[in-house]
Design an enzyme around this catalytic site. Sequence first.
Site, mmCIF file in Angstrom:
data_model
loop_
_atom_site.group_PDB
_atom_site.id
_atom_site.type_symbol
_atom_site.label_atom_id
_atom_site.label_comp_id
_atom_site.label_asym_id
_atom_site.label_seq_id
_atom_site.Cartn_x
_atom_site.Cartn_y
_atom_site.Cartn_z
ATOM 1 N N CYS A 130 47.530 56.383 -100.880
ATOM 2 C CA CYS A 130 48.565 55.916 -99.949
ATOM 3 C C CYS A 130 49.836 56.763 -99.979
ATOM 4 O O CYS A 130 50.520 56.884 -98.960
ATOM 5 C CB CYS A 130 48.906 54.456 -100.212
ATOM 6 S SG CYS A 130 49.201 54.066 -101.930
ATOM 7 N N GLN A 157 57.944 54.512 -104.273
ATOM 8 C CA GLN A 157 56.720 53.748 -104.056
ATOM 9 C C GLN A 157 56.885 52.255 -104.339
ATOM 10 O O GLN A 157 57.496 51.859 -105.331
ATOM 11 C CB GLN A 157 55.607 54.314 -104.940
ATOM 12 C CG GLN A 157 55.204 55.704 -104.487
ATOM 13 C CD GLN A 157 54.143 56.335 -105.348
ATOM 14 O OE1 GLN A 157 54.287 57.501 -105.693
ATOM 15 N NE2 GLN A 157 53.101 55.612 -105.686
ATOM 16 N N SER A 160 53.360 47.070 -104.538
ATOM 17 C CA SER A 160 52.003 46.684 -104.139
ATOM 18 C C SER A 160 50.997 47.820 -104.282
ATOM 19 O O SER A 160 49.785 47.561 -104.284
ATOM 20 C CB SER A 160 51.973 46.123 -102.715
ATOM 21 O OG SER A 160 52.482 47.074 -101.823
ATOM 22 N N GLY A 161 51.469 49.059 -104.430
ATOM 23 C CA GLY A 161 50.553 50.160 -104.735
ATOM 24 C C GLY A 161 49.811 49.909 -106.034
ATOM 25 O O GLY A 161 48.729 50.434 -106.263
ATOM 26 N N HIS A 260 55.659 52.404 -98.817
ATOM 27 C CA HIS A 260 56.058 53.592 -99.568
ATOM 28 C C HIS A 260 56.998 54.448 -98.692
ATOM 29 O O HIS A 260 56.819 54.529 -97.466
ATOM 30 C CB HIS A 260 54.843 54.457 -99.909
ATOM 31 C CG HIS A 260 53.984 53.916 -101.020
ATOM 32 N ND1 HIS A 260 54.277 52.783 -101.742
ATOM 33 C CD2 HIS A 260 52.821 54.396 -101.546
ATOM 34 C CE1 HIS A 260 53.341 52.583 -102.665
ATOM 35 N NE2 HIS A 260 52.436 53.539 -102.555
HETATM 36 C C1 2RA Z 1 50.303 53.488 -106.053
HETATM 37 N N1 2RA Z 1 49.366 55.210 -104.685
HETATM 38 O O1 2RA Z 1 51.229 53.363 -105.265
HETATM 39 C C2 2RA Z 1 49.073 54.194 -105.656
HETATM 40 C C3 2RA Z 1 48.058 53.214 -105.166
HETATM 41 N N2 2RA Z 1 46.875 53.837 -104.702
HETATM 42 O O2 2RA Z 1 50.317 53.024 -107.183
#
Ligand code: 2RA
Length: 353
Positions: A130, A157, A160-161, A260
């Site tokens: 993402c 970021q 929820s990632g 993000h």
């Molecule tokens: C994060 N990109 O934000 C990662 C999730 N796939 O942790």
Amino acid sequence: MSPTLALVGATGAVGTVMIDIINGRESVPWGEIRLIASPRSAGKKITVRGAELTVVALSPEAFDGVDIAMFDVPDEVSAEWAPIAAARGAVAVDNSGAFRMDPEVPLVVPEVNADRISVRPKGIIANPNCTTLSMMAALGALHREFELRELVVASYQAASGGGQSAIDRLYGELEALAGKEVGVRAGDVREVLEAAGLPVSDSPFPAPLALNVVPWAGSLKDEGWSSEELKVRNESRKILGIPDLKVSATCVRVPVVTTHSLAVHATFAREVTVEQAHKVFAEQPTIVLVDDPSAARFPTPADVVGEDPTYVGRVRQALDFPNTLDFFVCGDNLRKGAALNTYEIAEELANRL
Ligand code: 2RA
């Protein structure tokens, strides 16, 4: 005959967003939609486009008759089951990290490299991480016009990632800190969290996230890089088809639930003005340009969450770096960053079957 679509991981966090996306589509090309999940969730009923569907347990037979199988499951589940789906005749569209850098698996963002969909020797197509995805529509469009050479990125970021437990942790920390006078002395946030039974040792994050920023996402790799930073580098190169693209990324977790953001510093082979970049962004159907700082108009995660497009703003010509733009992007990491891009790949495939 209309193709059959399977969704593996239908009851998980991204699977749930996927069903929301399928329900929100004006029309869909699918004859049958099959929901697949772990045996624990089998039997659950979920309404998809007005029909109540029963979740079936993951098994080789669950893929019989399936044309396209979307996987929203952990890496190890995809690593085992995507090849099984492919062997049963389905094209697997995988949202995990299991196959992204496999040279025989295309890594696809439809508005950037849809052409790669047709060459898939393993019957598997991968969806990017993402963080990379959140800037790809913008970078792909600029690269087509001005030829990208170098990329320096800082990510912001969302929790929820890291999945549902990370979201729960952020809410828990916010609740524990609410109304407290903290952020005035080193360590006071940690102390309040500890007193509330939320020591950092129990957190999915390596430091308090509420009222803080944490310069870390993913796992530790060689020479101090995080897995997330290396994904930005490797995946950007593969998607854009620039194997020697110079990339440097710093990935940071911020106290945002979903969406993000990235600050992008991109250098091109040719000169690019703000006006030209605005024109390129404005022409992209999956980009919304919000760029009028004099009126405090720029994208923020709080204004973008739940939206499908990538939002772009703060576009500036770098003062000290030739042929270089600085800009800010926001993208919902659960929609375009995960479920939506996977679904768009599946739709593109359906058009080509
Ligand atoms: C994060 N990109 O934000 C990662 C999730 N796939 O942790």
